[in-house]
Design an enzyme around this catalytic site. Sequence first.
Site, PDB file in Angstrom:
ATOM      1  N   HIS A  56     -16.428  -0.215 118.579  1.00 29.68           N
ATOM      2  CA  HIS A  56     -15.647   0.935 118.128  1.00 29.68           C
ATOM      3  C   HIS A  56     -16.410   2.213 118.485  1.00 29.68           C
ATOM      4  CE1 HIS A  56     -12.546   2.744 115.546  1.00 29.68           C
ATOM      5  NE2 HIS A  56     -13.488   3.546 115.082  1.00 29.68           N
ATOM      6  N   MET A 100     -10.845  11.250 117.389  1.00 30.08           N
ATOM      7  CA  MET A 100     -10.581  12.157 116.266  1.00 30.08           C
ATOM      8  C   MET A 100     -10.664  13.561 116.836  1.00 30.08           C
ATOM      9  SD  MET A 100     -12.745  10.006 113.494  1.00 30.08           S
ATOM     10  CE  MET A 100     -13.551   9.137 114.816  1.00 30.08           C
ATOM     11  N   ASP A 115     -10.477   1.102 109.214  1.00 28.68           N
ATOM     12  CA  ASP A 115     -11.695   1.821 109.600  1.00 28.68           C
ATOM     13  C   ASP A 115     -12.203   2.694 108.461  1.00 28.68           C
ATOM     14  OD1 ASP A 115     -13.686   3.225 110.896  1.00 28.68           O
ATOM     15  OD2 ASP A 115     -12.342   4.310 112.252  1.00 28.68           O
ATOM     16  N   GLY A 116     -13.403   2.360 108.001  1.00 25.93           N
ATOM     17  CA  GLY A 116     -14.087   3.209 107.031  1.00 25.93           C
ATOM     18  C   GLY A 116     -14.453   2.504 105.745  1.00 25.93           C
ATOM     19  N   MET A 134     -15.404  12.706 118.135  1.00 23.77           N
ATOM     20  CA  MET A 134     -15.026  13.762 117.180  1.00 23.77           C
ATOM     21  C   MET A 134     -15.232  15.134 117.803  1.00 23.77           C
ATOM     22  SD  MET A 134     -16.949  12.345 113.828  1.00 23.77           S
ATOM     23  CE  MET A 134     -16.795  10.640 113.310  1.00 23.77           C
ATOM     24  N   ASP A 167     -16.355   6.272 118.249  1.00 23.36           N
ATOM     25  CA  ASP A 167     -15.756   7.392 117.522  1.00 23.36           C
ATOM     26  C   ASP A 167     -16.019   8.721 118.215  1.00 23.36           C
ATOM     27  OD1 ASP A 167     -14.649   6.190 115.076  1.00 23.36           O
ATOM     28  OD2 ASP A 167     -16.724   5.619 114.654  1.00 23.36           O
ATOM     29  N   MET A 173      -6.887   4.502 108.468  1.00 23.21           N
ATOM     30  CA  MET A 173      -8.173   5.069 108.022  1.00 23.21           C
ATOM     31  C   MET A 173      -8.337   4.799 106.530  1.00 23.21           C
ATOM     32  SD  MET A 173      -9.871   6.363 110.546  1.00 23.21           S
ATOM     33  CE  MET A 173     -11.237   6.787 109.459  1.00 23.21           C
ATOM     34  N   HIS A 232     -11.783   5.518 119.474  1.00 21.42           N
ATOM     35  CA  HIS A 232     -11.051   6.179 118.388  1.00 21.42           C
ATOM     36  C   HIS A 232     -11.219   7.691 118.543  1.00 21.42           C
ATOM     37  CE1 HIS A 232     -10.904   6.887 113.709  1.00 21.42           C
ATOM     38  NE2 HIS A 232      -9.849   7.405 114.340  1.00 21.42           N
ATOM     39  N   SER A 280     -19.017  -0.042 114.765  1.00 23.71           N
ATOM     40  CA  SER A 280     -18.883   1.357 115.171  1.00 23.71           C
ATOM     41  C   SER A 280     -20.228   1.931 115.618  1.00 23.71           C
ATOM     42  CB  SER A 280     -18.332   2.201 114.021  1.00 23.71           C
ATOM     43  OG  SER A 280     -18.419   3.562 114.395  1.00 23.71           O
ATOM     44  N   GLY A 320     -14.537  11.440 109.950  1.00 30.15           N
ATOM     45  CA  GLY A 320     -15.556  12.455 110.206  1.00 30.15           C
ATOM     46  C   GLY A 320     -16.974  11.928 110.072  1.00 30.15           C
ATOM     47  N   GLY A 369     -20.486   5.786 106.668  1.00 31.14           N
ATOM     48  CA  GLY A 369     -21.165   5.596 105.385  1.00 31.14           C
ATOM     49  C   GLY A 369     -20.426   6.093 104.158  1.00 31.14           C
TER      50      GLY A 369
END
Length: 212
Positions: free
Chosen positions: A31, A66, A170-171, A35, A33, A135, A64, A6, A140, A143
């Site tokens: 990946h 969001m 993911d996550g 947002m 992200d 998820m 992805h 990511s 958001g 880490g």
Amino acid sequence: MILSPSMLSADFAVLKEQVKEAEQAGAKWLHIDVMDGIFVPNLSFGACVYKCIRKHSNLFFDVHLMITKPERYIKDFADAGADMITFHIEATENPSECIDLIHSFGKKAGIAINPETPVEAVFEYRDKADMILVMSVHPGYGGQKYIEEVNEKIATLRKICGKDYLIEVDGGVNAKNIKSVVELGANVIVAGSAAFTENITASVKELIKLAE
Ligand code: DX5
Ligand code: ZN
């Protein structure tokens, strides 16, 4: 198993170099992200950022979203060079139309579910979508800690979707838990903070090896 590092955890001042390093270390996907500060509390970046990276990378761009009402921007994300566009089931009233729209631009379509969304919510879209993203943190931020309660969802999806269907997790995945997440049935693994470390080459290689 496909590792999808990511970009959110990369150093944006040297994004091109870091993405290249992940690719040379054996990653096949990237990946990405996006947002909007509404669907999730954080803001990241838009299509223009990965459009710049597109010409320097052969990675499969796993975008992805969001963002709320993703249908508003699907064309932009497709034009910027996405290969897969994944939106959240919680973010739109028209998941089916979103999938059709993504496919109309010749891209693969994924559908994502948040940790608190029951897995049954995606059942009706599994044949139409190309991938389901589970998820394993509240979206958001990179880490965060892996939420163990989603394990059951991954196992259920693998059972009902068949052995080759793309199920992405993911996550919070790292060197310690990647193997168990794959054993549950995930075949696409996102890793942000565990991949874009001080030594990207070593981290990406290790994650790929551990998941084999
Ligand atoms: C979180 C993002 C993730 C994030 C993962 O909202 O969707 O893709 O970058 O980061 P790690 O692997 O550090 O949890
Ligand atoms: Zn993500």
